[in-house]
Design a protein around this motif. Structure first.
Motif, PDB file in Angstrom:
ATOM      1  N   ILE A   5      -2.108 -10.675 -10.446  1.00 24.44           N
ATOM      2  CA  ILE A   5      -0.815 -10.203  -9.950  1.00 24.44           C
ATOM      3  C   ILE A   5       0.168  -9.944 -11.096  1.00 24.44           C
ATOM      4  N   HIS A  12      -4.618 -12.658  -6.225  1.00 27.84           N
ATOM      5  CA  HIS A  12      -4.873 -12.494  -4.792  1.00 27.84           C
ATOM      6  C   HIS A  12      -6.165 -13.252  -4.527  1.00 27.84           C
ATOM      7  N   ASN A  65       1.230  -0.050   6.098  1.00 28.57           N
ATOM      8  CA  ASN A  65       2.259   0.056   5.056  1.00 28.57           C
ATOM      9  C   ASN A  65       2.291   1.452   4.433  1.00 28.57           C
ATOM     10  N   GLU A 114       0.816  -1.218   0.000  1.00 23.24           N
ATOM     11  CA  GLU A 114       0.000   0.000   0.000  1.00 23.24           C
ATOM     12  C   GLU A 114       0.850   1.268   0.000  1.00 23.24           C
ATOM     13  N   ASN A 120      -0.249 -18.671  -7.717  1.00 25.57           N
ATOM     14  CA  ASN A 120      -1.494 -18.776  -8.499  1.00 25.57           C
ATOM     15  C   ASN A 120      -1.755 -17.541  -9.354  1.00 25.57           C
ATOM     16  N   GLY A 146      -4.468 -15.259   4.689  1.00 26.26           N
ATOM     17  CA  GLY A 146      -5.526 -15.612   3.734  1.00 26.26           C
ATOM     18  C   GLY A 146      -5.765 -17.109   3.674  1.00 26.26           C
ATOM     19  N   SER A 160      -7.506 -14.838  -2.032  1.00 24.67           N
ATOM     20  CA  SER A 160      -8.239 -14.687  -0.772  1.00 24.67           C
ATOM     21  C   SER A 160      -9.161 -13.473  -0.743  1.00 24.67           C
ATOM     22  N   VAL A 161      -8.906 -12.483  -1.606  1.00 24.51           N
ATOM     23  CA  VAL A 161      -9.731 -11.269  -1.547  1.00 24.51           C
ATOM     24  C   VAL A 161     -10.497 -11.018  -2.850  1.00 24.51           C
ATOM     25  N   GLN A 202      -7.068  -2.192   2.040  1.00 24.02           N
ATOM     26  CA  GLN A 202      -7.723  -2.619   3.288  1.00 24.02           C
ATOM     27  C   GLN A 202      -7.081  -1.829   4.429  1.00 24.02           C
TER      28      GLN A 202
HETATM   29  C1  LIG Z   1      -1.221  -5.259   4.563  1.00 22.66           C
HETATM   30  C2  LIG Z   1      -2.389  -6.016   4.001  1.00 22.66           C
HETATM   31  N1  LIG Z   1      -2.873  -5.648   2.806  1.00 22.66           N
HETATM   32  C3  LIG Z   1      -3.931  -6.326   2.278  1.00 22.66           C
HETATM   33  C4  LIG Z   1      -4.505  -7.360   2.948  1.00 22.66           C
HETATM   34  C5  LIG Z   1      -5.721  -8.106   2.385  1.00 22.66           C
HETATM   35  N2  LIG Z   1      -5.335  -9.440   1.924  1.00 22.66           N
HETATM   36  C6  LIG Z   1      -5.503 -10.544   2.685  1.00 22.66           C
HETATM   37  S1  LIG Z   1      -5.042 -11.948   1.917  1.00 22.66           S
HETATM   38  C7  LIG Z   1      -4.647 -11.091   0.521  1.00 22.66           C
HETATM   39  C8  LIG Z   1      -4.213 -11.786  -0.734  1.00 22.66           C
HETATM   40  C9  LIG Z   1      -2.997 -12.618  -0.567  1.00 22.66           C
HETATM   41  O1  LIG Z   1      -2.586 -13.026  -1.853  1.00 22.66           O
HETATM   42  P1  LIG Z   1      -1.572 -14.214  -2.041  1.00 22.66           P
HETATM   43  O2  LIG Z   1      -0.473 -14.086  -1.075  1.00 22.66           O
HETATM   44  O3  LIG Z   1      -1.230 -14.307  -3.469  1.00 22.66           O
HETATM   45  O4  LIG Z   1      -2.400 -15.483  -1.588  1.00 22.66           O
HETATM   46  P2  LIG Z   1      -3.777 -16.092  -2.173  1.00 22.66           P
HETATM   47  O5  LIG Z   1      -4.852 -15.253  -1.599  1.00 22.66           O
HETATM   48  O6  LIG Z   1      -3.728 -16.062  -3.660  1.00 22.66           O
HETATM   49  O7  LIG Z   1      -3.791 -17.475  -1.600  1.00 22.66           O
HETATM   50  C10 LIG Z   1      -4.851  -9.721   0.682  1.00 22.66           C
HETATM   51  C11 LIG Z   1      -4.583  -8.696  -0.347  1.00 22.66           C
HETATM   52  C12 LIG Z   1      -3.967  -7.691   4.211  1.00 22.66           C
HETATM   53  N3  LIG Z   1      -4.448  -8.693   4.956  1.00 22.66           N
HETATM   54  N4  LIG Z   1      -2.918  -7.017   4.700  1.00 22.66           N
END
Ligand SMILES: Cc1ncc(C[n+]2csc(CCOP(=O)(O)OP(=O)(O)O)c2C)c(N)n1
Length: 368
Positions: free
Chosen positions: A297, A289, A77, A48, A286, A207, A291-292, A71
Motif C-alpha cells: 500500500i 492488502h 466504484n 477502482e 499492515n 477481508g 486479504s487478497v 475485482q
Molecule cells: C470495492 C472492492 N474492491 C476490492 C475488493 C477486494 N478486497 C477484499 S479485502 C481487500 C484488501 C483489504 O485491505 P486492508 O483493508 O488493508 O485489509 P487487510 O486485507 O490488509 O487486512 C481487497 C482489495 C473488494 N472486496 N471490494
C-alpha cells in the motif's frame, strides 16, 4: 487454466505496459508478476474509479491503451468514470479492464455478496457498452487479442473477465521487506474484546479483519456477538459505524484496514466534522492488502496523526508493541471521540479462517 506469463505476453505484444488497479485474490498471480517485472509500470490506487481516472490521464499523455485491473466488486466504484468519461458517447477512451469475476454463475458457489455481483457483472458491462470476453484457457487469449485490436481501432474500453482458479498458481518469491514487526491482528482483536463491555458495537472492514473477529467471537465464546461485519462495501465500515454512533449512546468501534481506509479516505472528513464522543476508529495498519495476496500500500511515510487531527478527530493514539497494547486500548476506549488508534500490525492471519454467514441473524443481533 492460464499461465499469467502468456497473458502478459499478449498485452506486451499490444504495447500495453501501464497497469493500475486495486488488487483482487482472483488476480493475485497477475499482481505478483507486475511487481516483479521492471519493464512494467504498476500503480495501485485507493479505489477502482481512481484507477480508471489514472488510466485516462495515461492515455491522454501516451496515446497507448492502459490496463485497469480490479475485482468485480470494484466495478461499482468504477462505473462513474466508465459511464461518464470513457464511454463511447462521451470521450471514448480505449482501455483494457481485467476483472476478477467472483460469483461467476459458471463456477462453484461463492459468498452471497459475490454471487449477487457475479450474476450482474456481464450485464453491467453490456449496459456500459463494454465488449467483454472470458479467459478460461490459452485459446481464449485469441479472443482477447481481437478485443484489444477492437479497442484500439474504435477507441473503446473493453474487458476480459477472469474467474477463480483460472490463473495458474505461481511460486511465491520471498519478499525481503515483509512486514514482520508489529502486533498480530488476531491478538489485537482478542485484547480489544477482553476490554470492551457487552454494549459496545463493533463494525469491521472487509477481508481478514471481519473473518478473524467473527472467528474469535465464536471460538473464544466472547459474550454474544454484537458485531456488524462488512463482508462487502469495502471502505465503508467507518461511515456505517458513524451513522450508528450518531443515533445511539453505545460505544461504537470501527475496525479498519489501511487498504480499506484509503479506498474512501473522504470518510475521515465527515467523521472529523460530525463524529460523536462514542465513535472510535481503529486502523489495523499492515501496509498491505493482506486479504487478497499482500500487495503493498506504500503508506509507511504517512503521518496519520497530523491527518486525523487536521480533519477534526479529537484524539489520536499509536501502538506498535504487544507490551503497550492493553494500556493504549484502555486510554483509547476511555477517550472522548471521535478518536483514532493506529495499530502497527504484522503480516499473518489465523489459518483455516471461517467466514461470517447468516447475515440476517447478524443484523438482528446487532440491532437488538
Ligand atoms: C470495492 C472492492 N474492491 C476490492 C475488493 C477486494 N478486497 C477484499 S479485502 C481487500 C484488501 C483489504 O485491505 P486492508 O483493508 O488493508 O485489509 P487487510 O486485507 O490488509 O487486512 C481487497 C482489495 C473488494 N472486496 N471490494
Amino acid at each position: 487454466m492460464i499461465n499469467v506469463k502468456d497473458l502478459l505476453t499478449i498485452l506486451k505484444k499490444n504495447n500495453i505496459n501501464f497497469f493500475t488497479g486495486v488488487p483482487d485474490s482472483v488476480l493475485s498471480q497477475l499482481s505478483a508478476h507486475l511487481d516483479n517485472n521492471k519493464s512494467i509500470e504498476n500503480i495501485i490506487t485507493g479505489n477502482e474509479g481512481s484507477a480508471v481516472a489514472l488510466a485516462v490521464g495515461h492515455f491522454l499523455a501516451k496515446k497507448k491503451i492502459p490496463c485497469v485491473y480490479m475485482q468485480n466488486s470494484g466495478l461499482g466504484n468504477a462505473i462513474n468514470p466508465l459511464a461518464s468519461i470513457t464511454h463511447p458517447k462521451v470521450y471514448s477512451i480505449p482501455l483494457l479492464l481485467i476483472i476478477g469475476w467472483r460469483g461467476s454463475p459458471f463456477r462453484a458457489k461463492d459468498e452471497p455478496q459475490h454471487e449477487i455481483k457475479g450474476k450482474i457483472t456481464k450485464d453491467l458491462l453490456k449496459l456500459l457498452n463494454i465488449k467483454s470476453c472470458v479467459l478460461r484457457n490459452l485459446n481464449d487469449l485469441k479472443k482477447l487479442q481481437k478485443l484489444i485490436k477492437y479497442s484500439e481501432a474504435n477507441n473503446r474500453p473493453v474487458c476480459c473477465l477472469i474467474e477463480r482458479k483460472t490463473l495458474l498458481p505461481i511460486n511465491k518469491t520471498k519478499n525481503k521487506d515483509l512486514n514482520l514487526k508489529g502486533i498480530q491482528r488476531s491478538y489485537a482483536i482478542e485484547t480489544l474484546l477482553n476490554l470492551v463491555n457487552s454494549r459496545t458495537r463493533i463494525i469491521s472492514t472487509t477481508g481478514y479483519t471481519s473473518r478473524e473477529l467473527n472467528q474469535i467471537r465464536i471460538k473464544k465464546k466472547f459474550s454474544k456477538s454484537r458485531d456488524f461485519y462488512m463482508v462487502g462495501g469495502m471502505g465503508h465500515a467507518s461511515l456505517v459505524a458513524l451513522g450508528y454512533a450518531k443515533k445511539k449512546n453505545n460505544q461504537t468501534i470501527c475496525l479498519d484496514g489501511d487498504g480499506s481506509l484509503f479506498m474512501h479516505l473522504g470518510a475521515l472528513q465527515t467523521i472529523g466534522n460530525i463524529g460523536s464522543k462514542n465513535f472510535k476508529h481503529i486502523l489495523f495498519n499492515n501496509g498491505i492488502h493482506e486479504s487478497v495476496g499482500g500487495q503493498k500500500i506504500k503508506s509507511d511515510k504517512i503521518n496519520f496523526k497530523s491527518m486525523c487531527l487536521a480533519l477534526g478527530y479529537k484524539n489520536y493514539f499509536y501502538c506498535d508493541s504487544k507490551n503497550s497494547l492493553k494500556y493504549t486500548l484502555r486510554k483509547f476506549i476511555l477517550s472522548s471521540g471521535p478518536s483514532f488508534l493506529n495499530i502497527k500490525i504484522k503480516r499473518g492471519y489465523i489459518k483455516n479462517l471461517s467466514r461470517p454467514n447468516n447475515f440476517q441473524k447478524i443484523k438482528k443481533n446487532f440491532i437488538r
